[in-house]
Each structure stands twice: as structure tokens, then as C-alpha cells.
Enzyme design. Structure first.
Site, PDB file in Angstrom:
ATOM      1  N   VAL A 105      34.169   3.657 -17.289  1.00  0.00           N
ATOM      2  CA  VAL A 105      35.109   4.330 -18.185  1.00  0.00           C
ATOM      3  C   VAL A 105      35.810   5.437 -17.396  1.00  0.00           C
ATOM      4  O   VAL A 105      35.172   6.149 -16.600  1.00  0.00           O
ATOM      5  CB  VAL A 105      34.366   4.913 -19.411  1.00  0.00           C
ATOM      6  CG1 VAL A 105      35.287   5.781 -20.253  1.00  0.00           C
ATOM      7  CG2 VAL A 105      33.781   3.787 -20.252  1.00  0.00           C
ATOM      8  N   GLU A 139      21.605  -3.918 -13.265  1.00  0.00           N
ATOM      9  CA  GLU A 139      20.954  -2.966 -12.364  1.00  0.00           C
ATOM     10  C   GLU A 139      21.687  -1.648 -12.482  1.00  0.00           C
ATOM     11  O   GLU A 139      22.916  -1.633 -12.611  1.00  0.00           O
ATOM     12  CB  GLU A 139      21.043  -3.448 -10.910  1.00  0.00           C
ATOM     13  CG  GLU A 139      20.000  -4.468 -10.561  1.00  0.00           C
ATOM     14  CD  GLU A 139      20.575  -5.601  -9.737  1.00  0.00           C
ATOM     15  OE1 GLU A 139      21.754  -5.520  -9.362  1.00  0.00           O
ATOM     16  OE2 GLU A 139      19.841  -6.565  -9.489  1.00  0.00           O
ATOM     17  N   TYR A 186      22.331   2.483 -22.003  1.00  0.00           N
ATOM     18  CA  TYR A 186      21.629   1.196 -22.028  1.00  0.00           C
ATOM     19  C   TYR A 186      20.372   1.268 -22.913  1.00  0.00           C
ATOM     20  O   TYR A 186      20.111   0.356 -23.691  1.00  0.00           O
ATOM     21  CB  TYR A 186      21.260   0.759 -20.605  1.00  0.00           C
ATOM     22  CG  TYR A 186      22.464   0.550 -19.702  1.00  0.00           C
ATOM     23  CD1 TYR A 186      23.641  -0.010 -20.199  1.00  0.00           C
ATOM     24  CD2 TYR A 186      22.449   0.927 -18.363  1.00  0.00           C
ATOM     25  CE1 TYR A 186      24.750  -0.201 -19.386  1.00  0.00           C
ATOM     26  CE2 TYR A 186      23.552   0.737 -17.542  1.00  0.00           C
ATOM     27  CZ  TYR A 186      24.705   0.185 -18.061  1.00  0.00           C
ATOM     28  OH  TYR A 186      25.803   0.008 -17.256  1.00  0.00           O
TER      29      TYR A 186
END
Ligand SMILES: CC(C)(COP(=O)(O)OP(=O)(O)OC[C@H]1O[C@@H](n2cnc3c(N)ncnc32)[C@H](O)[C@@H]1OP(=O)(O)O)[C@@H](O)C(=O)NCCC(=O)NCCS
Length: 156
Positions: free
Chosen positions: A80, A112, A124
């Protein structure tokens, strides 16, 4: 500073192509310490990987790169534009990846991430990814090498 939920902008989404690479590269180079080169993005497109963009008011503000291997989707890049970060674009892109993977009947999304990338790990984890492995000294870093966390979000 975090944007309050009521002020969070809405995002548009579209698949990107080779003509979008100049804008993608500008964001990549602004956001990553070790950015991918144009050749890497071109190779991803040639190989048929998914390159999807998030837009605000028609302007590209971020993108994701996904390689599908059988029923496993590998998130290779999520990025982003720095001045837009912490406004929800990263979560929007990640949710699109997960929804697309589910629609394609994938079993999981894998990735990863640098062990010290607390912003990405926070995103995440909040999206349901969990650690499944650890790669020692996987990434280049300003002082030596940095470990990678391997994370997976199961979709079933
Ligand atoms: C990681 C990245 C994609 C997140 O995108 P973003 O648009 O800033 O993230 P969002 O605004 O959607 O934030 C989603 C969640 O991520 C976590 N998060 C994001 N930025 C954070 C930060 N600076 N510190 C701690 N947590 C953070 C939070 O859990 C946040 O939820 P909240 O705002 O409700 O608290 C973005 O920081 C980025 O492009 N970084 C540089 C490239 C990179 O490292 N990509 C990941 C490679 S694996």
C-alpha cells in the site's frame, strides 16, 4: 495515525496489467526497502500470476500479487502506498485475495513475511493467518539478514 472507522474510505478493486506497472512500481519503490524490479512484475504477469489493485477515487493506492499452485494460493506481495497506509487498503486487498481464493476452491492462502514486519503480521493475524514455519536469514536486511515467518490461512 490510525483512521477512525467512521472516516475510513471505500475502495475499488480491479485486475492490473502491464500498462499499470509504472504506477505499481512507484508504490513498490516508495513502500519497500528492497523493492521488486519492473522485470519481476513483468515476469509475474507473463507467468499468469494475479496482480490486483486497490483504487481510491480512481487512483491506484495498493496491490497484491498471487501465484496459484494447484489449490494453494501464495501471496507473493501486498503493498500500500505509504501515505495511504493504515486506512484499510491493505485489509481490503487481503480480503479480496481470500475471497477470490475461496471462490476458486483453494484450500489455503500462504505467505512469507519478515519477522520484524509488525504492520503486516498484525494484518495477517487479524485476518486469520497462523504460523506454519520459520525461515532463518531468509531476507536481506540493512544489518545482515532477517528471518521469515511462513503463515497460512486455511479456507475450509
Ligand atoms: C502491510 C501493509 C500492506 C498493510 O497495509 P495497510 O493499508 O497499512 O493496512 P490496514 O490499514 O488495512 O490495516 C489493517 C491491520 O493491519 C495492522 N496494521 C497495519 N499497519 C500497522 C502498523 N503500522 N502497526 C501495527 N499494526 C498495523 C492492524 O492490525 C490493522 O488493523 P487496524 O487498523 O484495525 O488496527 C502496509 O503496511 C505496506 O504496504 N507495508 C509495506 C509493504 C509490506 O511490508 N508488505 C507486506 C509484505 S509481506
Amino acid at each position: 495515525m490510525s483512521v477512525a472507522p467512521a472516516e475510513r474510505p471505500s475502495w475499488d478493486w480491479a485486475a492490473l496489467a502491464v500498462e499499470d506497472l509504472p504506477e505499481v512500481l512507484a508504490i513498490e519503490e516508495a513502500a519497500h526497502l528492497y523493492p521488486w524490479s519492473e522485470a519481476v512484475f513483468e515476469e509475474c504477469l507473463r507467468a499468469g500470476y494475479r496482480l490486483d489493485g486497490a483504487f481510491r477515487h480512481g487512483e491506484l493506492v495498493g496491490y497484491s500479487v498471487v501465484m496459484a499452485v494447484l489449490d494453494e494460493w501464495h501471496l507473493l506481495n501486498l503493498c500500500v502506498e505509504p501515505t495511504i497506509q493504515r486506512s484499510g487498503a491493505g485489509r481490503f486487498l487481503l480480503e479480496r485475495v481470500i475471497a477470490s481464493a475461496r471462490a476458486a476452491e483453494a484450500s489455503c492462502v500462504l505467505l512469507e513475511v519478515r519477522a520484524g514486519n509488525h504492520a503486516a503480521i498484525g494484518l495477517y493475524e487479524s485476518a486469520g493467518f497462523a504460523d506454519i514455519g520459520h525461515r532463518k536469514a531468509y531476507y536481506p536486511a540493512p544489518s545482515g539478514r532477517e528471518d521469515a515467518r511462513v503463515m497460512r490461512r486455511l479456507l475450509s
